[in-house]
Write a protein that holds these residues in place. Structure first.
Motif, PDB file in Angstrom:
ATOM      1  N   PHE A 164      38.512  37.082  34.871  1.00  0.00           N
ATOM      2  CA  PHE A 164      38.121  35.694  34.649  1.00  0.00           C
ATOM      3  C   PHE A 164      37.638  35.508  33.205  1.00  0.00           C
ATOM      4  O   PHE A 164      38.061  34.586  32.514  1.00  0.00           O
ATOM      5  CB  PHE A 164      37.021  35.272  35.631  1.00  0.00           C
ATOM      6  N   VAL A 165      36.773  36.398  32.749  1.00  0.00           N
ATOM      7  CA  VAL A 165      36.226  36.282  31.398  1.00  0.00           C
ATOM      8  C   VAL A 165      37.328  36.451  30.358  1.00  0.00           C
ATOM      9  O   VAL A 165      37.407  35.673  29.393  1.00  0.00           O
ATOM     10  CB  VAL A 165      35.089  37.303  31.166  1.00  0.00           C
ATOM     11  N   ILE A 166      38.193  37.424  30.542  1.00  0.00           N
ATOM     12  CA  ILE A 166      39.293  37.647  29.602  1.00  0.00           C
ATOM     13  C   ILE A 166      40.185  36.409  29.529  1.00  0.00           C
ATOM     14  O   ILE A 166      40.574  35.974  28.442  1.00  0.00           O
ATOM     15  CB  ILE A 166      40.110  38.898  30.000  1.00  0.00           C
ATOM     16  N   GLY A 167      40.493  35.826  30.665  1.00  0.00           N
ATOM     17  CA  GLY A 167      41.308  34.610  30.692  1.00  0.00           C
ATOM     18  C   GLY A 167      40.650  33.475  29.931  1.00  0.00           C
ATOM     19  O   GLY A 167      41.306  32.764  29.156  1.00  0.00           O
ATOM     20  N   GLU A 168      39.363  33.298  30.141  1.00  0.00           N
ATOM     21  CA  GLU A 168      38.625  32.244  29.434  1.00  0.00           C
ATOM     22  C   GLU A 168      38.603  32.491  27.930  1.00  0.00           C
ATOM     23  O   GLU A 168      38.756  31.564  27.128  1.00  0.00           O
ATOM     24  CB  GLU A 168      37.196  32.141  29.968  1.00  0.00           C
ATOM     25  N   LEU A 169      38.417  33.738  27.531  1.00  0.00           N
ATOM     26  CA  LEU A 169      38.409  34.083  26.105  1.00  0.00           C
ATOM     27  C   LEU A 169      39.780  33.859  25.474  1.00  0.00           C
ATOM     28  O   LEU A 169      39.879  33.371  24.343  1.00  0.00           O
ATOM     29  CB  LEU A 169      37.962  35.524  25.896  1.00  0.00           C
ATOM     30  N   GLU A 170      40.827  34.220  26.202  1.00  0.00           N
ATOM     31  CA  GLU A 170      42.179  34.022  25.675  1.00  0.00           C
ATOM     32  C   GLU A 170      42.470  32.547  25.452  1.00  0.00           C
ATOM     33  O   GLU A 170      43.019  32.165  24.414  1.00  0.00           O
ATOM     34  CB  GLU A 170      43.214  34.638  26.618  1.00  0.00           C
ATOM     35  N   VAL A 171      42.108  31.713  26.390  1.00  0.00           N
ATOM     36  CA  VAL A 171      42.330  30.272  26.239  1.00  0.00           C
ATOM     37  C   VAL A 171      41.519  29.738  25.068  1.00  0.00           C
ATOM     38  O   VAL A 171      42.034  28.999  24.221  1.00  0.00           O
ATOM     39  CB  VAL A 171      41.984  29.531  27.548  1.00  0.00           C
TER      40      VAL A 171
ATOM     41  N   GLU B 241      35.019  47.922  42.921  1.00  0.00           N
ATOM     42  CA  GLU B 241      35.770  47.920  41.665  1.00  0.00           C
ATOM     43  C   GLU B 241      36.575  46.627  41.528  1.00  0.00           C
ATOM     44  O   GLU B 241      36.708  46.083  40.445  1.00  0.00           O
ATOM     45  CB  GLU B 241      36.692  49.143  41.611  1.00  0.00           C
ATOM     46  N   SER B 242      37.109  46.125  42.636  1.00  0.00           N
ATOM     47  CA  SER B 242      37.906  44.895  42.580  1.00  0.00           C
ATOM     48  C   SER B 242      37.039  43.699  42.192  1.00  0.00           C
ATOM     49  O   SER B 242      37.515  42.779  41.523  1.00  0.00           O
ATOM     50  CB  SER B 242      38.632  44.645  43.900  1.00  0.00           C
ATOM     51  N   LEU B 243      35.783  43.707  42.568  1.00  0.00           N
ATOM     52  CA  LEU B 243      34.856  42.647  42.173  1.00  0.00           C
ATOM     53  C   LEU B 243      34.646  42.666  40.662  1.00  0.00           C
ATOM     54  O   LEU B 243      34.661  41.614  40.002  1.00  0.00           O
ATOM     55  CB  LEU B 243      33.523  42.814  42.906  1.00  0.00           C
ATOM     56  N   LEU B 244      34.494  43.851  40.103  1.00  0.00           N
ATOM     57  CA  LEU B 244      34.371  43.995  38.650  1.00  0.00           C
ATOM     58  C   LEU B 244      35.643  43.526  37.954  1.00  0.00           C
ATOM     59  O   LEU B 244      35.586  42.805  36.954  1.00  0.00           O
ATOM     60  CB  LEU B 244      34.099  45.450  38.269  1.00  0.00           C
ATOM     61  N   ASP B 245      36.787  43.932  38.487  1.00  0.00           N
ATOM     62  CA  ASP B 245      38.065  43.550  37.898  1.00  0.00           C
ATOM     63  C   ASP B 245      38.248  42.035  37.913  1.00  0.00           C
ATOM     64  O   ASP B 245      38.691  41.450  36.915  1.00  0.00           O
ATOM     65  CB  ASP B 245      39.230  44.215  38.631  1.00  0.00           C
ATOM     66  N   ASP B 246      37.911  41.394  39.023  1.00  0.00           N
ATOM     67  CA  ASP B 246      38.032  39.938  39.125  1.00  0.00           C
ATOM     68  C   ASP B 246      37.139  39.239  38.103  1.00  0.00           C
ATOM     69  O   ASP B 246      37.553  38.272  37.461  1.00  0.00           O
ATOM     70  CB  ASP B 246      37.675  39.449  40.532  1.00  0.00           C
ATOM     71  N   PHE B 247      35.928  39.729  37.957  1.00  0.00           N
ATOM     72  CA  PHE B 247      34.990  39.143  37.009  1.00  0.00           C
ATOM     73  C   PHE B 247      35.510  39.301  35.583  1.00  0.00           C
ATOM     74  O   PHE B 247      35.560  38.336  34.816  1.00  0.00           O
ATOM     75  CB  PHE B 247      33.608  39.806  37.149  1.00  0.00           C
TER      76      PHE B 247
END
Length: 119
Positions: free
Chosen positions: A84-91, A75-81
């Motif tokens: 990362f995507v959410i951070g990139e989208l926010e920027v 689950e932590s692997l999914l959360d990390d992924f």
């Protein structure tokens, strides 16, 4: 997001689509996709699409991963992924026009699909 707007045909969304493609490339180049799937042959497409059935269908951001392997990680692997995507989208979204941002709406769930299955 309005049902009458097609982000793939409306020129106002060209910067958004370019950002989605860039983020997809970054995911691969930075090894995030390999970390998730464990397969170099994996691919990802990020798309604004409707997800769900009937009355439960809603606009979202789909992370469509194809891989020769099914996901068997933590689950932590999914959360990390996803983080990362959410951070990139926010920027990226900080550079989108106010009009485009309003048309897309604030409530855009991010749905991760691996080989067509929601994870």
């Amino acid at each position: 997001m309005s049902d009458t707007i097609n982000v793939y045909e409306d020129a106002r969304f060209a910067p958004v689509l370019a950002d989605l493609e860039r983020i997809s490339r970054d995911i691969v180049e930075k090894g995030k996709l390999f970390d998730l799937t464990g397969a170099k042959e994996s691919a990802i497409v990020i798309a604004f699409e409707t997800w769900g059935e009937g009355e439960n269908a809603e606009p979202g951001i789909l992370l469509k991963v194809t891989s020769p392997r099914d996901f068997d990680g933590s689950e932590s692997l999914l959360d990390d992924f996803e983080d990362f995507v959410i951070g990139e989208l926010e920027v990226a979204s900080r550079e989108w026009s106010l009009e485009v941002t309003e048309l897309l709406g604030d409530e855009r769930p991010i749905i991760l699909l691996i080989n067509g299955e929601e994870v």
